[in-house]
Write an enzyme that holds these catalytic residues in place. Structure first.
Site, short mmCIF file in Angstrom:
data_model
loop_
_atom_site.label_atom_id
_atom_site.label_comp_id
_atom_site.label_asym_id
_atom_site.label_seq_id
_atom_site.Cartn_x
_atom_site.Cartn_y
_atom_site.Cartn_z
N HIS A 48 70.10 -5.34 -26.57
CA HIS A 48 71.04 -4.25 -26.27
C HIS A 48 70.92 -3.17 -27.34
O HIS A 48 70.41 -3.42 -28.44
CB HIS A 48 72.47 -4.79 -26.22
N ASP A 105 79.17 2.57 -26.22
CA ASP A 105 78.39 1.55 -25.52
C ASP A 105 78.09 2.04 -24.11
O ASP A 105 79.03 2.36 -23.35
CB ASP A 105 79.18 0.24 -25.47
N CYS A 155 70.02 0.78 -21.14
CA CYS A 155 70.85 1.15 -22.29
C CYS A 155 70.08 2.03 -23.27
O CYS A 155 70.64 2.99 -23.84
CB CYS A 155 71.39 -0.08 -22.98
#
Length: 624
Positions: free
Chosen positions: A537, A558, A404
């Site tokens: 995250h 996202d 991520c």
């Protein structure tokens, strides 16, 4: 009235008694009644009599005591009718004494026997007759004068009871006979008893009298000792024995204290017992501690390995290996054909070799679609601010679960590439392995040495997670001015971060309101997106909404959203539902800590060197 225990003199008060004892007894010199010893104290005289004059009475214990003359015998016999002795309470050494009693009476009438059966024995009156045992007090008048010529006089004795031992009966009679015969003092004598107030006229009588005192004391001590032993054995109380020295304690608490003393002072050896139990206990304790340390070390190693696997530092391969394993799994499950597998593998190897992302997970045109959506709908919004055009990069099969941070960096670079002031950046968006190599190069320039040591100066070929500090380091190495802001604790009710939302609003609204008196309801700014990091995250902030009631919400890209899902924003029919998924209110961001990285412009070479030096200890701006 106070009575002296030594001479029986009566005194008016306690003070007079103390003076009397001091003057009459303590300071006076005592004289032995049996020999010429004098000039000693009362305690020394008692010890002298007990040791030097004991044998005389022992030799004559079972014999008849003969007087030196008829007159003295008659006087002693007459004096034995009254008893002036007092029992002493002093305890001496333990010994078994034989007690006897003298039975003496006047001549009874043959027709008037006593209460018990009587035996008649004739003895010379010139001496004192010792009967063979009686336990009762004799009754009769004092003896008359002795006739001349050695006449005989009948003497009665009481029969021994059948349930009594003959020897003990005889000893008891002899003891009581002595007491009765010697208890009356002789006014003419000059031999006082050192243990009571009796005064004797003959030294032999005094000797027998003192021996009776000693016998009484020995018997009392023996009875006390026997009673104590009987009481201890028959009391039925539970005894607690020490396992180290066999000492018996009355209760468990005393035993515990006693054993604690053994353990604390190591007294097991001094008591004569083997210290093996204590040594064994210590060995067992050391073994237990060693096992505990080994278990703790093993558990820490396992936890560390779990963290390494979680953050991709377990040397299990990086982007390439994960991509190949996932494609092989898809072939084995029949999801793709072998030919397609080889085609995708070749494309991946070509992309990795060039260092440019293959673009398979990229989605473009999203910011423009959002701008049109807010102009067309969202009547409940008072103001909307959007970032500059930005591409969305989704996680692929090669970086799912750990990529991520790299994908958000690609989103940020895609926005900077569209701005003229950042034309010094690479023309294309790099692939994830190339981003890892760029971060290692930033470490090589001296940026963030602490972060470099955390990753052991190596990211390529790993699945290591990156965060805000790595994004700051790589942007600085690319001459991009960046700022880290740390929202290190909640500032609102329910662990919310309203200060984060206000800061983001100020970031977008300040540039949009320049030169405009009344800004429009929907504004697309020229600012790049904001990198948002929290535990586990990271996402990209591409805009902020302000509702009519004043509430704020963020718009987030996202990397976890697949290309199919994020492309729903491009369609008018599905844009509303997708925007609801992108919208995050304060109640949805309740992590303990959030960090953001915002781009502020381009760095000069001097500013870059300053930031490299300052990055040795990275300091973020903390809010609050």
């Amino acid at each position: 009235m106070s009575v002296c225990d030594i001479c029986c003199e009566e005194l008016a008060s306690e003070a007079d008694m103390k003076t009397h004892l001091l003057l009459s007894h303590l300071e006076s010199e005592m004289t032995c009644p049996f020999c010429s010893l004098s000039g000693i104290s009362y305690d020394e005289l008692s010890f002298h009599i007990n040791t030097a004059h004991m044998e005389k009475d022992c030799q004559n214990m079972h014999a008849t005591v003969v007087a030196s003359g008829q007159k003295n015998s008659t006087g002693r016999t007459a004096q034995s009718c009254r008893n002036y002795t007092r029992a002493s309470s002093v305890t001496t050494s333990s010994k078994k004494a034989c007690v006897q009693k003298v039975s003496q009476d006047s001549s009874p009438s043959p027709g008037h026997p006593g209460p018990s059966q009587v035996n008649w024995i004739t003895t010379p009156i010139t001496g004192t007759t010792l009967s063979q045992g009686t336990s009762s007090r004799l009754e009769g008048s004092p003896p008359s004068a002795a006739p001349a010529g050695g006449a005989v006089k009948p003497v009665r004795t009481t029969q021994i009871p059948s349930n009594c031992n003959e020897e003990s009966w005889e000893r008891e009679g002899h003891r009581k006979s002595k007491q009765k015969r010697l208890s009356s003092p002789n006014k003419e004598g000059t031999f006082p008893c050192p243990m009571c107030s009796l005064v004797c006229s003959d030294c032999f009588i005094l000797q027998e009298h003192v021996e009776l005192h000693l016998q009484d004391q020995d018997m009392a001590e023996g009875a006390s000792t026997e009673a104590c032993s009987t009481g201890n054995s028959g009391s039925g109380l539970m005894r607690y024995e020490c396992p180290l020295c066999s000492l018996s304690c009355s209760d468990s608490r005393s035993l515990q204290k006693h054993v604690d003393l053994h353990l604390e002072h190591g007294s097991a050896s001094s008591t004569g017992t083997s210290p093996g139990d204590l040594t064994l206990a210590r060995m067992l304790q050391e073994e237990e501690e060693q096992k505990w340390r080994e278990e703790e070390t093993r558990r820490e190693a396992e936890d560390f390995k779990k963290l390494q696997r979680q953050f991709g530092l377990d040397n299990s391969g990086g982007y390439r290996k994960q991509m190949e394993r996932n494609m092989e799994r898809a072939v084995s499950q029949g999801q793709i054909l072998p030919a397609e597998f080889h085609r995708k593998r070749a494309e991946m190897l070509e992309s990795l070799a060039s260092g440019v992302d293959d673009g398979r997970s990229k989605t473009s045109g999203l910011i423009e679609a959002l701008f049109k959506y807010y102009q067309r709908e969202a009547s409940d919004c008072a103001h909307v601010w959007l970032c500059a055009e930005t591409d969305h990069y989704s996680s692929s099969e090669g970086d799912k679960g750990w990529g991520c941070g790299y994908r958000n960096f690609q989103m940020l670079l895609s926005s900077l590439h569209r701005m003229e002031q950042y034309n010094g950046l690479p023309v294309s968006v790099p692939s994830i392995p190339r981003v890892q190599a760029t971060i290692e190069e930033a470490w090589g320039q001296g940026l963030d040495p602490q972060g470099a040591s955390h990753f052991n100066h190596r990211l390529q070929g790993t699945r290591a997670w990156i965060g805000a500090t790595e994004i700051y380091a790589v942007l600085t190495s690319l001459n991009v001015k960046a700022q880290i802001v740390d929202f290190h604790k909640p500032t609102g009710p329910g662990d919310t971060h309203p200060s984060l939302f206000e800061w983001v609003k100020q970031y977008f609204s300040c540039s949009a309101s320049r030169g405009a008196r009344l800004p429009p309801r929907v504004v697309q700014t020229t600012l790049p997106p904001i990198y948002l990091q929290h535990q586990g995250h990271s996402r990209s902030i591409v805009g902020v909404e302000q509702k009519v009631n004043g509430n704020l919400c963020l718009l987030l890209f996202d990397p976890g959203l697949s290309p199919v899902e994020i492309r729903r924003v491009l369609s008018q029919d599905t844009a509303a539902s997708m925007v609801r998924r992108m919208r995050k209110f304060p109640s949805a961001l309740k992590r303990r800590q959030y960090q953001v990285v915002a781009v502020k412009g381009v760095l000069t070479p001097e500013e870059k060197q300053i930031r490299i030096l300052n990055s040795r200890t990275l300091c973020a701006e903390k809010i609050p």
